[in-house]
Scaffold this motif. Structure first.
Motif, PDB file in Angstrom:
ATOM      1  N   THR A  14       0.821  -1.065   0.003  1.00  0.00           N
ATOM      2  CA  THR A  14       0.031  -0.099  -0.008  1.00  0.00           C
ATOM      3  C   THR A  14       0.890   1.097  -0.039  1.00  0.00           C
TER       4      THR A  14
ATOM      5  N   TRP B 148       1.941   3.045  -3.427  1.00  0.00           N
ATOM      6  CA  TRP B 148       0.824   4.000  -4.294  1.00  0.00           C
ATOM      7  C   TRP B 148       0.690   5.104  -3.722  1.00  0.00           C
ATOM      8  N   GLN B 149       1.286   5.592  -2.618  1.00  0.00           N
ATOM      9  CA  GLN B 149       0.823   6.658  -2.101  1.00  0.00           C
ATOM     10  C   GLN B 149       1.642   7.928  -2.958  1.00  0.00           C
TER      11      GLN B 149
ATOM     12  N   TRP C 123     -10.068   1.632  -6.320  1.00  0.00           N
ATOM     13  CA  TRP C 123      -9.077   1.038  -5.299  1.00  0.00           C
ATOM     14  C   TRP C 123      -7.702   1.711  -5.487  1.00  0.00           C
TER      15      TRP C 123
ATOM     16  N   LEU D   9      -5.737   3.526  -2.080  1.00  0.00           N
ATOM     17  CA  LEU D   9      -4.409   3.352  -1.940  1.00  0.00           C
ATOM     18  C   LEU D   9      -3.534   4.676  -1.757  1.00  0.00           C
TER      19      LEU D   9
ATOM     20  N   GLU E 236      -9.090  -7.240   0.543  1.00  0.00           N
ATOM     21  CA  GLU E 236      -7.896  -6.983   1.083  1.00  0.00           C
ATOM     22  C   GLU E 236      -7.605  -7.911   2.557  1.00  0.00           C
TER      23      GLU E 236
END
Length: 362
Positions: free
Chosen positions: A6, A9-10, A30, A34, A355
């Motif tokens: 996770t 993807w920030q 999604w 994320l 998830e």
């Protein structure tokens, strides 16, 4: 690798082509969950009931409405949004429509995919491109064994053939321009991804089993099946999307090792006939009945086609999470609830449940 990182993807800038469609809308939601900055390029959604509309994504995602065949507009969009990663899902996705509009199908699925790659190469900002095709890209020999990434491309109908052509083009483009030994400067890692028959809430496409069933049930009509004995590899929408996300991260971190084609298909236990799927969907939905089976028309559709996803399992750590019963239960839940609850919250809830479930099971 196991699961989705996770933190990766920030803040990533991600362009999703086809974000107004069924899979594209779920992927966009999604990615936003994320922490990615999501942008879109696509045609307008087909109906006011599309997941994209119901979830209000037109107010949340900067986008350009355009055709893949409009090269100038596509290039402008990529230059404007300056993405780090591209997920290319936009397509003409229907087998039966491809018989009616074969030229449109090839122009969109083959040349449209080439236009995306060219726009990305010219922008010189994209580090990873995941090009979504289909399980139908393989030359179907009627085998009961799953097709592997090294099997030949093909396709009987114009849709399947156009996707096989796109796969050949993507491989050639990658080797020619975006891989060591190619000509010209290109730092983009390119991979293609193939999935099975994807189901889930928010799909209203014509000539697809689940939307056809729901439309009949909501209209108070019996569900009419076109090919009740046909067997398909069914999977919940989040299963392949999870694979696409994992593949994009792998391309980013190990570009030379992760380029190429990848299968994200369900396990053999997920195989079921159209009749079996319709019966179980009705069971979970709580109403509806099958009263008639339409005769198969003269248009060819493959009876069975399986994917072998060993490569994705061994090299990416991807695995399917949901059983076929769970797949239909979650799908029926979305369609039962979307008129009385916020569709976006239903999608978010299912994403987080998925998830958590994958973390426990895998």
């Amino acid at each position: 690798m196991k699961g989705i990182n996770t933190g990766f993807w920030q803040g990533k800038r991600v362009l999703v082509t086809g974000h107004t469609g069924f899979k594209g809308s779920w992927l966009s939601i999604w990615l936003r969950e994320l922490g990615a900055e999501v942008f879109g390029y696509a045609l307008a959604p087909q109906t006011e009931a599309d997941n994209y509309i119901l979830c209000g994504l037109e107010h949340q995602i900067p986008e350009v409405r355009g055709d893949l065949r409009n090269t100038a507009l596509l290039e402008q969009a990529v230059q404007r949004y300056h993405p780090d990663i591209i997920f290319h899902l936009a397509a003409q996705p229907l087998v039966r429509r491809s018989y009616i509009e074969p030229q449109l199908t090839y122009e969109t699925n083959l040349m449209g995919s080439l236009n995306v790659l060219e726009a990305a190469r010219k922008a010189d900002c994209v580090r990873a491109a995941v090009m979504i095709t289909t399980d139908k890209c393989y030359e179907n020999r009627g085998s009961t064994q799953g097709y592997r990434e090294t099997d030949p491309m093909g396709g009987y109908d114009p849709y399947s053939s156009s996707k096989g052509c796109a796969e050949l083009m993507i491989a050639s483009y990658r080797r020619s321009f975006c891989q060591h030994g190619g000509t010209g400067k290109c730092t983009m890692a390119v991979a293609s991804a193939r999935a099975g028959n994807v189901v889930g809430g928010g799909d209203w496409s014509e000539d697809r089993l689940i939307p056809d069933c729901i439309r009949a049930i909501e209209a108070g009509k019996p569900v009419c099946l076109r090919n009740p004995a046909a067997v398909r590899p069914w999977q919940f929408v989040l299963e392949p999307l999870r694979g696409y996300l994992m593949l994009a991260e792998a391309l980013w971190n190990e570009p030379e090792k992760r380029v190429g084609g990848w299968n994200f298909g369900p396990d053999p236990a997920q195989m079921a006939s159209v009749r079996e799927m319709a019966r179980e969907l009705i069971l979970h939905y709580g109403e509806g009945k099958i009263e008639c089976h339409a005769e198969t028309d003269c248009l060819h559709e493959d009876h069975i086609l399986l994917l072998d996803s060993t490569k994705s399992k061994e090299q990416l750590g991807w695995q399917p999470c949901l059983s076929l019963t769970e797949t239909l239960c979650w799908t029926a839940e979305w369609y039962r609830e979307y008129r009385r609850k916020e569709p976006l919250e239903i999608c978010r809830r299912q994403i987080h449940q998925f998830e958590e479930l994958c973390d426990v099971r895998l």
